[in-house]
Write a protein that holds these residues in place. Structure first.
Motif, PDB file in Angstrom:
ATOM      1  N   GLY A   1      -8.359  -0.863  70.529  1.00 37.69           N
ATOM      2  CA  GLY A   1      -8.046  -1.356  69.197  1.00 37.69           C
ATOM      3  C   GLY A   1      -9.220  -1.341  68.247  1.00 37.69           C
ATOM      4  O   GLY A   1      -9.130  -1.859  67.127  1.00 37.69           O
ATOM      5  N   GLN A   2     -10.338  -0.780  68.671  1.00 41.47           N
ATOM      6  CA  GLN A   2     -11.525  -0.757  67.819  1.00 41.47           C
ATOM      7  C   GLN A   2     -11.304   0.142  66.601  1.00 41.47           C
ATOM      8  O   GLN A   2     -10.880   1.287  66.729  1.00 41.47           O
ATOM      9  CB  GLN A   2     -12.724  -0.249  68.604  1.00 41.47           C
ATOM     10  N   LYS A   3     -11.602  -0.391  65.419  1.00 38.27           N
ATOM     11  CA  LYS A   3     -11.496   0.405  64.201  1.00 38.27           C
ATOM     12  C   LYS A   3     -12.741   1.274  64.067  1.00 38.27           C
ATOM     13  O   LYS A   3     -13.860   0.801  64.209  1.00 38.27           O
ATOM     14  CB  LYS A   3     -11.355  -0.509  62.985  1.00 38.27           C
ATOM     15  N   LEU A   4     -12.524   2.552  63.811  1.00 41.59           N
ATOM     16  CA  LEU A   4     -13.615   3.511  63.669  1.00 41.59           C
ATOM     17  C   LEU A   4     -13.548   4.186  62.301  1.00 41.59           C
ATOM     18  O   LEU A   4     -12.482   4.275  61.714  1.00 41.59           O
ATOM     19  CB  LEU A   4     -13.528   4.568  64.779  1.00 41.59           C
ATOM     20  N   PRO A   5     -14.652   4.666  61.769  1.00 40.49           N
ATOM     21  CA  PRO A   5     -15.999   4.629  62.355  1.00 40.49           C
ATOM     22  C   PRO A   5     -16.643   3.250  62.208  1.00 40.49           C
ATOM     23  O   PRO A   5     -16.265   2.470  61.321  1.00 40.49           O
ATOM     24  CB  PRO A   5     -16.759   5.669  61.534  1.00 40.49           C
ATOM     25  N   ILE A   6     -17.624   2.953  63.082  1.00 40.62           N
ATOM     26  CA  ILE A   6     -18.359   1.696  62.994  1.00 40.62           C
ATOM     27  C   ILE A   6     -19.777   1.925  63.515  1.00 40.62           C
ATOM     28  O   ILE A   6     -19.993   2.758  64.398  1.00 40.62           O
ATOM     29  CB  ILE A   6     -17.666   0.586  63.801  1.00 40.62           C
ATOM     30  N   VAL A   7     -20.727   1.226  62.922  1.00 40.48           N
ATOM     31  CA  VAL A   7     -22.101   1.255  63.445  1.00 40.48           C
ATOM     32  C   VAL A   7     -22.122   0.351  64.676  1.00 40.48           C
ATOM     33  O   VAL A   7     -21.820  -0.839  64.569  1.00 40.48           O
ATOM     34  CB  VAL A   7     -23.112   0.760  62.398  1.00 40.48           C
ATOM     35  N   PRO A   8     -22.474   0.880  65.859  1.00 47.18           N
ATOM     36  CA  PRO A   8     -22.388   0.077  67.081  1.00 47.18           C
ATOM     37  C   PRO A   8     -23.601  -0.817  67.310  1.00 47.18           C
ATOM     38  O   PRO A   8     -24.573  -0.778  66.566  1.00 47.18           O
ATOM     39  CB  PRO A   8     -22.277   1.132  68.174  1.00 47.18           C
ATOM     40  N   LEU A   9     -23.529  -1.586  68.357  1.00 51.30           N
ATOM     41  CA  LEU A   9     -24.557  -2.474  68.912  1.00 51.30           C
ATOM     42  C   LEU A   9     -24.621  -3.826  68.194  1.00 51.30           C
ATOM     43  O   LEU A   9     -24.800  -3.906  66.985  1.00 51.30           O
ATOM     44  CB  LEU A   9     -25.946  -1.827  68.933  1.00 51.30           C
ATOM     45  N   SER A  10     -24.504  -4.873  68.992  1.00 53.59           N
ATOM     46  CA  SER A  10     -24.522  -6.241  68.472  1.00 53.59           C
ATOM     47  C   SER A  10     -25.924  -6.792  68.340  1.00 53.59           C
ATOM     48  O   SER A  10     -26.139  -7.769  67.616  1.00 53.59           O
ATOM     49  CB  SER A  10     -23.714  -7.158  69.398  1.00 53.59           C
ATOM     50  N   ASP A  11     -26.888  -6.183  69.044  1.00 54.83           N
ATOM     51  CA  ASP A  11     -28.226  -6.773  69.141  1.00 54.83           C
ATOM     52  C   ASP A  11     -29.263  -5.904  68.445  1.00 54.83           C
ATOM     53  O   ASP A  11     -29.251  -4.673  68.592  1.00 54.83           O
ATOM     54  CB  ASP A  11     -28.653  -6.891  70.606  1.00 54.83           C
ATOM     55  N   GLY A  12     -30.173  -6.542  67.740  1.00 49.64           N
ATOM     56  CA  GLY A  12     -31.263  -5.809  67.127  1.00 49.64           C
ATOM     57  C   GLY A  12     -32.300  -6.750  66.555  1.00 49.64           C
ATOM     58  O   GLY A  12     -32.007  -7.903  66.236  1.00 49.64           O
ATOM     59  N   ALA A  13     -33.526  -6.258  66.430  1.00 46.85           N
ATOM     60  CA  ALA A  13     -34.616  -7.039  65.865  1.00 46.85           C
ATOM     61  C   ALA A  13     -35.457  -6.133  64.987  1.00 46.85           C
ATOM     62  O   ALA A  13     -35.541  -4.922  65.216  1.00 46.85           O
ATOM     63  CB  ALA A  13     -35.476  -7.640  66.976  1.00 46.85           C
ATOM     64  N   GLY A  14     -36.088  -6.717  63.977  1.00 42.38           N
ATOM     65  CA  GLY A  14     -36.933  -5.921  63.100  1.00 42.38           C
ATOM     66  C   GLY A  14     -37.608  -6.759  62.041  1.00 42.38           C
ATOM     67  O   GLY A  14     -37.527  -7.997  62.048  1.00 42.38           O
ATOM     68  N   GLU A  15     -38.247  -6.073  61.115  1.00 44.05           N
ATOM     69  CA  GLU A  15     -38.991  -6.720  60.034  1.00 44.05           C
ATOM     70  C   GLU A  15     -38.133  -6.796  58.783  1.00 44.05           C
ATOM     71  O   GLU A  15     -37.431  -5.837  58.438  1.00 44.05           O
ATOM     72  CB  GLU A  15     -40.265  -5.920  59.740  1.00 44.05           C
ATOM     73  N   VAL A  16     -38.182  -7.918  58.100  1.00 43.53           N
ATOM     74  CA  VAL A  16     -37.499  -8.065  56.821  1.00 43.53           C
ATOM     75  C   VAL A  16     -38.261  -7.257  55.770  1.00 43.53           C
ATOM     76  O   VAL A  16     -39.453  -7.514  55.528  1.00 43.53           O
ATOM     77  CB  VAL A  16     -37.422  -9.543  56.400  1.00 43.53           C
ATOM     78  N   VAL A  17     -37.599  -6.286  55.165  1.00 41.40           N
ATOM     79  CA  VAL A  17     -38.271  -5.430  54.180  1.00 41.40           C
ATOM     80  C   VAL A  17     -37.861  -5.763  52.743  1.00 41.40           C
ATOM     81  O   VAL A  17     -38.535  -5.342  51.802  1.00 41.40           O
ATOM     82  CB  VAL A  17     -38.012  -3.935  54.464  1.00 41.40           C
ATOM     83  N   ALA A  18     -36.780  -6.531  52.573  1.00 39.89           N
ATOM     84  CA  ALA A  18     -36.354  -6.939  51.228  1.00 39.89           C
ATOM     85  C   ALA A  18     -35.406  -8.115  51.357  1.00 39.89           C
ATOM     86  O   ALA A  18     -34.709  -8.256  52.367  1.00 39.89           O
ATOM     87  CB  ALA A  18     -35.670  -5.786  50.500  1.00 39.89           C
ATOM     88  N   VAL A  19     -35.392  -8.974  50.341  1.00 43.40           N
ATOM     89  CA  VAL A  19     -34.454 -10.097  50.310  1.00 43.40           C
ATOM     90  C   VAL A  19     -33.794 -10.158  48.935  1.00 43.40           C
ATOM     91  O   VAL A  19     -34.375  -9.732  47.932  1.00 43.40           O
ATOM     92  CB  VAL A  19     -35.139 -11.447  50.616  1.00 43.40           C
ATOM     93  N   GLY A  20     -32.593 -10.726  48.923  1.00 39.91           N
ATOM     94  CA  GLY A  20     -31.869 -10.859  47.678  1.00 39.91           C
ATOM     95  C   GLY A  20     -32.277 -12.113  46.918  1.00 39.91           C
ATOM     96  O   GLY A  20     -33.012 -12.972  47.428  1.00 39.91           O
ATOM     97  N   ALA A  21     -31.799 -12.230  45.694  1.00 44.47           N
ATOM     98  CA  ALA A  21     -32.087 -13.393  44.861  1.00 44.47           C
ATOM     99  C   ALA A  21     -31.531 -14.658  45.505  1.00 44.47           C
ATOM    100  O   ALA A  21     -30.407 -14.665  46.017  1.00 44.47           O
ATOM    101  CB  ALA A  21     -31.483 -13.200  43.473  1.00 44.47           C
ATOM    102  N   GLY A  22     -32.324 -15.726  45.537  1.00 46.50           N
ATOM    103  CA  GLY A  22     -31.861 -17.001  46.062  1.00 46.50           C
ATOM    104  C   GLY A  22     -32.053 -17.176  47.549  1.00 46.50           C
ATOM    105  O   GLY A  22     -31.727 -18.237  48.097  1.00 46.50           O
ATOM    106  N   VAL A  23     -32.569 -16.174  48.239  1.00 43.74           N
ATOM    107  CA  VAL A  23     -32.800 -16.287  49.677  1.00 43.74           C
ATOM    108  C   VAL A  23     -33.997 -17.202  49.930  1.00 43.74           C
ATOM    109  O   VAL A  23     -35.069 -17.009  49.356  1.00 43.74           O
ATOM    110  CB  VAL A  23     -33.054 -14.905  50.313  1.00 43.74           C
ATOM    111  N   THR A  24     -33.794 -18.207  50.820  1.00 44.55           N
ATOM    112  CA  THR A  24     -34.863 -19.169  51.101  1.00 44.55           C
ATOM    113  C   THR A  24     -35.211 -19.287  52.578  1.00 44.55           C
ATOM    114  O   THR A  24     -36.304 -19.749  52.912  1.00 44.55           O
ATOM    115  CB  THR A  24     -34.474 -20.574  50.591  1.00 44.55           C
ATOM    116  N   ARG A  25     -34.301 -18.900  53.469  1.00 42.28           N
ATOM    117  CA  ARG A  25     -34.554 -19.073  54.903  1.00 42.28           C
ATOM    118  C   ARG A  25     -35.579 -18.085  55.443  1.00 42.28           C
ATOM    119  O   ARG A  25     -36.254 -18.372  56.434  1.00 42.28           O
ATOM    120  CB  ARG A  25     -33.260 -18.914  55.716  1.00 42.28           C
ATOM    121  N   ILE A  26     -35.668 -16.927  54.843  1.00 37.90           N
ATOM    122  CA  ILE A  26     -36.584 -15.899  55.327  1.00 37.90           C
ATOM    123  C   ILE A  26     -37.280 -15.247  54.145  1.00 37.90           C
ATOM    124  O   ILE A  26     -36.861 -15.398  52.996  1.00 37.90           O
ATOM    125  CB  ILE A  26     -35.841 -14.812  56.149  1.00 37.90           C
ATOM    126  N   LYS A  27     -38.344 -14.511  54.456  1.00 35.13           N
ATOM    127  CA  LYS A  27     -39.090 -13.811  53.406  1.00 35.13           C
ATOM    128  C   LYS A  27     -39.483 -12.420  53.908  1.00 35.13           C
ATOM    129  O   LYS A  27     -39.428 -12.143  55.117  1.00 35.13           O
ATOM    130  CB  LYS A  27     -40.337 -14.603  53.020  1.00 35.13           C
TER     131      LYS A  27
END
Length: 282
Positions: A1-27
């Protein structure tokens, strides 16, 4: 029943390269991992929250750039690499949720782990820092030796002992274990129910062992708590990270594949020869 196409994988880590207006939890510059259910920050899981699962309900993490809500990430422990951080969102949080927030693991209890995949190896690490005795199964003596070196107290090769629940019973002073981390599903559930003590707990997590017959009468005759564990929320993830930092727990990575080798990474997973987690490096 999976709808395709989809970007797979539930897990990932990386560096925050940009944030939107009003974002306070991360930088920008923060080292973060995504949470499995983007809408599950705390409390109980709901139907609406299940619609936010990365790599399933919505696009996942196999990408060079990923857009997530600020509430859908956690900061990584400083001592962990991005490769190690990428192993945490599903398997580690699942193991932590089963044993600690829901399992209320007590030092001295005995825990049975099935196999040596990501959830079971994280469960081994968490059980040992909480003072538990661990019995673990595998079809590979080599993998069992590695688990033993990590602190497993007893090991069982389920090919050598197809009736492995009898070995568990013997190794638990003919009482049964206190908790089972059940990743096999119907194919192993009956044996897990036979392995747990009266009043014990079975955490249902996976369905990797296929079909099988289950004597459900054991559940009420032994007063067993059977709990479904579907990963966990952000609060659990953050609590787990604090404990991992305190004990400097290193995730066990079987192999790291490069970006263009993603298909080979899936094939390696399918082979079942891995011990711990498999990582794709962007």
């Amino acid at each position: 029943g999976q709808k395709l196409p989809i970007v797979p994988l539930s897990d990932g880590a990386g560096e925050v390269v940009a944030v939107g207006a009003g974002v306070t939890r991360i930088k920008v510059g923060d080292r973060v991992a995504g949470i499995f259910f983007q809408a599950w920050q705390s409390g109980s899981l709901t139907r609406e929250k299940t619609k936010s699962a990365l790599g399933g309900a919505i696009d996942g993490m196999l990408a060079e750039l990923v857009l997530l809500h600020e509430d859908g990430v956690v900061k990584l422990p400083e001592y962990l690499s991005y490769e190690a951080g990428a192993t945490l969102p599903c398997a580690a949080v699942t193991a932590w949720h089963a044993l600690v927030p829901r399992g209320h693991l007590i030092p001295g209890e005995t825990v049975l782990l099935l196999g040596t995949g990501g959830v079971s190896i994280f469960a081994l690490q968490f059980a040992k820092i909480n003072g538990a005795r661990v019995i673990i199964t595998s079809s590979s003596d080599e993998k069992l030796a590695r688990a033993k070196a990590m602190g497993a107290d007893e090991t069982i090769n389920y090919k050598t002992y197809p009736a492995w629940e009898e070995q568990v019973y013997r190794l638990s002073d003919r009482e049964g274990v206190d908790q089972v981390i059940e990743v096999g599903g119907a194919g192993t559930l009956d044996k897990s129910l036979r392995s747990v003590r009266i009043g014990g707990r079975v955490s249902l997590i996976g369905v990797v062992a296929g079909a099988g017959d289950v004597n459900y009468a054991q559940i009420f005759m032994k007063s067993i708590d059977v709990q479904g564990i579907y990963v966990g929320n952000r609060e659990m993830f953050e609590a787990m990270n604090r404990v991992m930092t305190l004990h400097q727990i290193e995730p066990v990575i079987d192999r790291i594949f490069e970006w263009k080798e993603a298909k080979a990474a899936y094939q390696h997973l399918q082979s079942g020869t891995h011990f711990g987690k498999i990582v794709i490096r962007v």
